[in-house]
Every structure is written in structure tokens, then in C-alpha cells.
Design an enzyme around this catalytic site. Structure first.
Site, short mmCIF file in Angstrom:
data_model
loop_
_atom_site.label_atom_id
_atom_site.label_comp_id
_atom_site.label_asym_id
_atom_site.label_seq_id
_atom_site.Cartn_x
_atom_site.Cartn_y
_atom_site.Cartn_z
N VAL A 170 0.85 -1.19 0.00
CA VAL A 170 0.00 0.00 0.00
C VAL A 170 0.89 1.24 0.00
O VAL A 170 1.85 1.34 0.76
CB VAL A 170 -0.92 0.03 1.24
CG1 VAL A 170 -1.67 1.35 1.33
CG2 VAL A 170 -1.90 -1.14 1.21
N GLY B 237 4.35 4.14 3.16
CA GLY B 237 3.86 2.91 2.53
C GLY B 237 3.99 1.76 3.50
O GLY B 237 4.53 1.92 4.61
N LYS B 238 3.49 0.63 3.16
CA LYS B 238 3.65 -0.57 3.99
C LYS B 238 3.29 -1.78 3.14
O LYS B 238 2.52 -1.66 2.19
CB LYS B 238 2.72 -0.51 5.21
CG LYS B 238 3.19 -1.34 6.38
CD LYS B 238 4.22 -0.60 7.22
CE LYS B 238 4.73 -1.45 8.35
NZ LYS B 238 5.58 -0.67 9.27
N GLY B 239 3.83 -2.93 3.53
CA GLY B 239 3.50 -4.15 2.82
C GLY B 239 3.33 -5.29 3.79
O GLY B 239 3.73 -5.19 4.95
N ASP C 280 9.94 -5.17 8.94
CA ASP C 280 8.92 -4.93 9.97
C ASP C 280 8.77 -6.27 10.70
O ASP C 280 9.71 -7.09 10.68
CB ASP C 280 7.61 -4.45 9.32
CG ASP C 280 6.58 -3.97 10.33
OD1 ASP C 280 6.84 -2.96 11.01
OD2 ASP C 280 5.53 -4.62 10.50
#
Ligand code: NAD
Length: 434
Positions: free
Chosen positions: A74, A119-121, A160
Site C-alpha cells: 500500500v 507505505g507498507k506491505g 517490519d
């Protein structure tokens, strides 16, 4: 489910817990809105992720069977620069969680004023069920599937929950092969040999130390007389404890998942670190020294100290224990350690809470430095990283503190206002395409 949340904004308004993290992000934005005059259209932009990708990830398991996983990436906002944020491997990953985490990365990068969006995944998986070869295949397939989105000037992943430098190394390798040339700046948190930054391992704990010094100084508390308890003796907590002790503070409480310890005269943190370097699971269990007594994990949070640093998990300071917290200052080393209800209780008791998006931003600041070094093909000495990190964190404390005083709001709300207004200003200056 509100795991890994950035907790509420500390105003006297009730906020529900146990909610979808994206709803939580929207509630926080509503609280900020009351304090700003950002136009309605810009609010609609701020409330949504710019882009979300869902990918299907078939891999061949070691037994020859094919299993298909689901992953996400995202991009919440690119208004202030390339998107930046980690990749999480966990069975409870959902698109809404990834969206919220990407939003919180946007505010975190903005509050420390580094030129990134958020952002992040994530991949829905239980990494403990996967062999190392399977994890590698899953990571490489995920990299290939999100490859159209990521890029040195586009979107830069990082570690993360349940991902580490080995995972980042597979990503940088796969992306380089697909790109046709090495792309070291496409991901941060790599091994030093592949372009990782010296000082990254210590950066979040170092940031916690700098923020603690800045806040204590403003409150007129002498660091050499300060008594500090640290929950969590992992990456963030152990480094923060070590560096704060070096500044002269007494670290009187320490804990990890194996238990908690109290030492009224102050732990010799160096010695504790030597113990956990070789103890089973690198845990505090079994540590003993003169004057050290075992307490419960709950007691650690309510010790009579100047500073409490929750640096373990989310939702540790909750309605049930917030009224018993005796610390004057809480520095949120972890993400979301204080629930919104507990935050209100702490505010009523005049406990100064330094929010996670400021307190633990040292990690992303150092990731930014790693990326700068990759882009310039010019590695820095560790000392340079540490000095620059210190300056960014000090400046950020200054700005958040000043805004909190000007608007008469909590540090948490001030940090959110500062961050969201910066993103809103970038959106305004860009204008709307087409
Ligand atoms: P870590 O896994 O290295 O350490 C976590 C520590 O918490 C361990 O010592 C563990 O034993 C302890 N712990 C777990 N459950 C506990 C409990 N119930 N009571 C007391 N201690 C407990 O993780 P970390 O990288 O240090 O991250 C800690 C927190 O900081 C997380 O919320 C993470 O999201 C946040 N954070 C980390 C970074 C980073 O750069 N590592 C950056 C920003 C935020």
C-alpha cells in the site's frame, strides 16, 4: 483488532478500542481536523491510501506441493516524497491493517521532516511454518509481484514484524535482477555488505535516548538524577537503556518476555547486555546481581520512576493499569503501547507522553540515511550517521514541543497536527492533476 496501532491523540474525548486499525487512523485524523483549517477536499485525500495492490503468491513448498499466499503493498501518500515503510510477515495481516500502517508511516516521516511519504506491505503467512528456502521463494515471488510499485524514487520497503536483513537482501537481489542492474536504494535494512547503514541497528534506541534527553531537559529533570524503567530488552529497549545509562540515568527497571527485574541503585546495563548476549534466547531470565530483585511484568509498568519507556509491544498501558502508572514521563519506544483510553487517564494525571511517531522515529530516519548513501554511492562513517540522527531527533522534539505549547495540546496531538499539516501543505502545493 488494533495491533501495532499508533494510539489516540490524548484529547478529552472517548475513542473506541478493538477496532479495525484503518478506522482507528480515521478517528485520529478526525481529532486533528478539529485543530486545523485544512480544506474539506484535502481531508478526503488525507483519509485515503493513494494506491493498494493485492498480489497472489504461489510457491513450491519443500515437499513439492504448491501453496498460494496473499500479499499487499500500500502506498498511502507520496505527497512529500517516495513512499517508505516496512514489510510484515504475519498470519493476521489484512489490507486494512497495511493501509493503516502505511498511513502511520506517512505521519512518522512527516513529523521528523524527512522527504518521504508512507507505505507498507505484508504477506499473510506464518513464517514459523516456513523453511528458510520457502521464505526466500516467498520473498522473491512477492518482490516480483510488487516490482511495478517499488523503486528507489517510488517506494522503498524495509523490515517490519518477522522480516529482517536477510529478507531485505533477497528483495534487493531480486529487484536488481528484474531491473537489469543493481538497485541498492530500493530497500533499506540490508546487510552492511550490500549497502546497509552503519548505526542502523542502534538507531531507534538512540533516537529514544535523544528524545528522552530533550524532554527531560524541558521539564527541568536532570538526567543524572533520573530513574528510568524500560519494558522490553530487545533491539529498541536494550539500546535505549544502554545509551540512557551512559548519559548518567539510573535504569532501575528492566523486563522482557521472560520476566522483570528491579534494581533501586541502577542496573549495570553493560553487564546485563553481556549476560543476554549468551543467555538462552538472549533473555533476561536467570540474571542476578547484588540488589536486583525479581518483580512482575505488571509491576514494572507502575514503578515509581521519572521515565517509563515501553519498548516491547502494543497495548501495554491500558485502562486497568494506567491509573497506577507513577512515571512522570512515558516515552513510547514501541508502536502503540498506550491505548487511547489509557492515554486519556495519563493526560488527567499530567503524565507527559511522547508519542511513538516521534519517540521511535530514529529507525526510519536512519533508513533515510541508508537510502541517501545508496543513492549517492557514498557510505558514511557511523559517527556521521549518529550525529545527523541526533540533530534530526532534537529538531523534531523542538518543533513538537513548541506546537504543543502554542496550541495547548498533548505532545501526541501536536505531533499529529505537525505531520498532517505538512502532508496537507505538500498536497496543496502540488495541486490536483489533471
Ligand atoms: P524485539 O523483538 O527486538 O524486542 C522486543 C522485546 O520485548 C523483547 O525483549 C521481548 O522479550 C520483549 N517482550 C515481549 N513481550 C513482552 C512482555 N509481555 N513484557 C515485557 N517484555 C516483552 O523488537 P524491537 O525491534 O525492539 O521492537 C520493539 C517495539 O518497537 C515494537 O513495537 C516495534 O514495532 C517498535 N519499533 C521498532 C523499531 C526498530 O527499529 N526495531 C523501530 C520503530 C518501532
Amino acid at each position: 483488532m488494533a495491533s501495532q496501532q499508533v494510539s489516540g491523540t490524548g484529547t478529552k474525548r472517548s475513542v473506541r478500542t478493538k477496532i479495525n486499525p484503518y478506522e482507528m487512523l480515521l478517528q485520529q485524523l478526525d481529532l486533528v481536523r478539529e485543530q486545523t483549517d485544512i480544506p474539506a477536499g484535502t481531508w478526503e485525500i488525507l483519509r485515503r491510501a493513494e494506491r493498494a495492490l493485492e498480489v497472489s503468491l504461489p510457491i513450491t513448498r519443500d515437499d513439492g506441493e504448491v501453496e498460494v499466499f496473499t500479499g499487499y503493498r500500500v502506498q498511502y501518500s507520496s505527497a512529500r516524497g517516495p513512499c517508505k515503510g516496512g514489510i510484515r510477515y504475519h498470519p493476521a495481516v489484512t489490507l486494512d491493517e497495511v493501509k493503516a500502517l502505511a498511513g502511520w508511516m506517512t505521519w512518522k516521516c512527516a513529523v521528523v521532516n524527512i522527504p518521504y511519504g508512507g507505505g507498507k506491505g505484508g504477506i499473510i503467512c506464518d513464517p514459523t511454518r516456513l523453511s528458510e528456502r520457502e521464505l526466500e521463494r516467498l520473498t522473491r515471488r512477492y518482490t516480483a509481484m510488487i516490482f511495478p510499485l517499488i523503486g528507489t524514487m517510488r517506494d522503498i520497503p524495509a523490515p517490519d514484524v518477522n522480516t529482517n536483513s536477510a529478507v531485505m537482501n533477497w528483495i534487493v537481489d531480486t529487484a536488481g535482477l528484474l531491473h537489469g542492474e543493481p538497485v541498492p536504494g530500493i530497500v533499506t535494512g540490508k546487510s552492511i555488505e550490500l549497502g546497509g547503514a552503519l548505526g542502523r541497528r542502534e538507531a531507534t534506541g538512540r533516537g529514544v535516548m535523544v528524545v528522552t534527553l530533550g524532554v527531560l531537559q524541558r521539564l527541568g529533570i536532570d538526567i543524572t538524577k533520573a530513574r528510568i524503567a524500560v519494558q522490553g530488552f530487545g533491539n529498541v529497549g536494550s539500546i535505549a537503556a544502554e545509551l540512557l545509562a551512559k548519559q548518567g540515568a539510573k535504569i532501575v527497571g528492566l523486563s522482557d518476555v521472560s520476566g522483570a527485574y528491579y534494581c533501586p541503585t541502577g542496573f549495570p546495563v553493560d553487564e546485563v547486555l553481556r549476560y543476554t548476549a549468551t543467555s538462552p534466547g538472549h533473555l533476561l531470565a536467570g540474571y542476578s546481581a547484588r540488589g536486583v530483585e525479581e518483580i512482575t511484568n505488571d509491576e514494572l509498568l507502575t514503578l515509581d520512576v521519572d521515565v517509563l519507556v515501553p519498548a516491547a509491544l502494543e497495548a501495554q498501558i491500558v485502562t486497568e493499569n494506567a491509573k497506577d502508572v507513577r512515571a512522570k514521563v512515558v516515552i513510547e519506544g514501541a508502536n502503540g503501547p498506550t491505548t487511547p483510553e489509557a492515554d486519556l487517564i495519563l493526560a488527567e494525571k499530567d503524565v507527559v507522553v511522547v508519542p511513538d511517531i516521534l519517540a521511535n522515529a530514529g529507525g526510519v530516519v536512519c533508513s533515510y540515511f541508508e537510502w541517501v548513501q545508496n543513492v549517492q554511492c557514498f557510505p558514511w562513517e557511523e559517527e556521521e550517521t549518529n550525529q545527523r540522527l541526533g540533530r534530526v531527533m532534537q529538531r523534531s522534539v523542538d518543533e513538537v514541543w513548541k506546537l504543543a505549547k502554542e496550541r495547548n495540546v498533548s505532545l501526541r496531538l501536536a505531533a499529529f497536527i505537525l505531520a498532517v499539516e505538512r502532508v496537507a501543505q505538500a498536497i496543496r502545493l502540488r495541486g490536483i492533476f489533471p
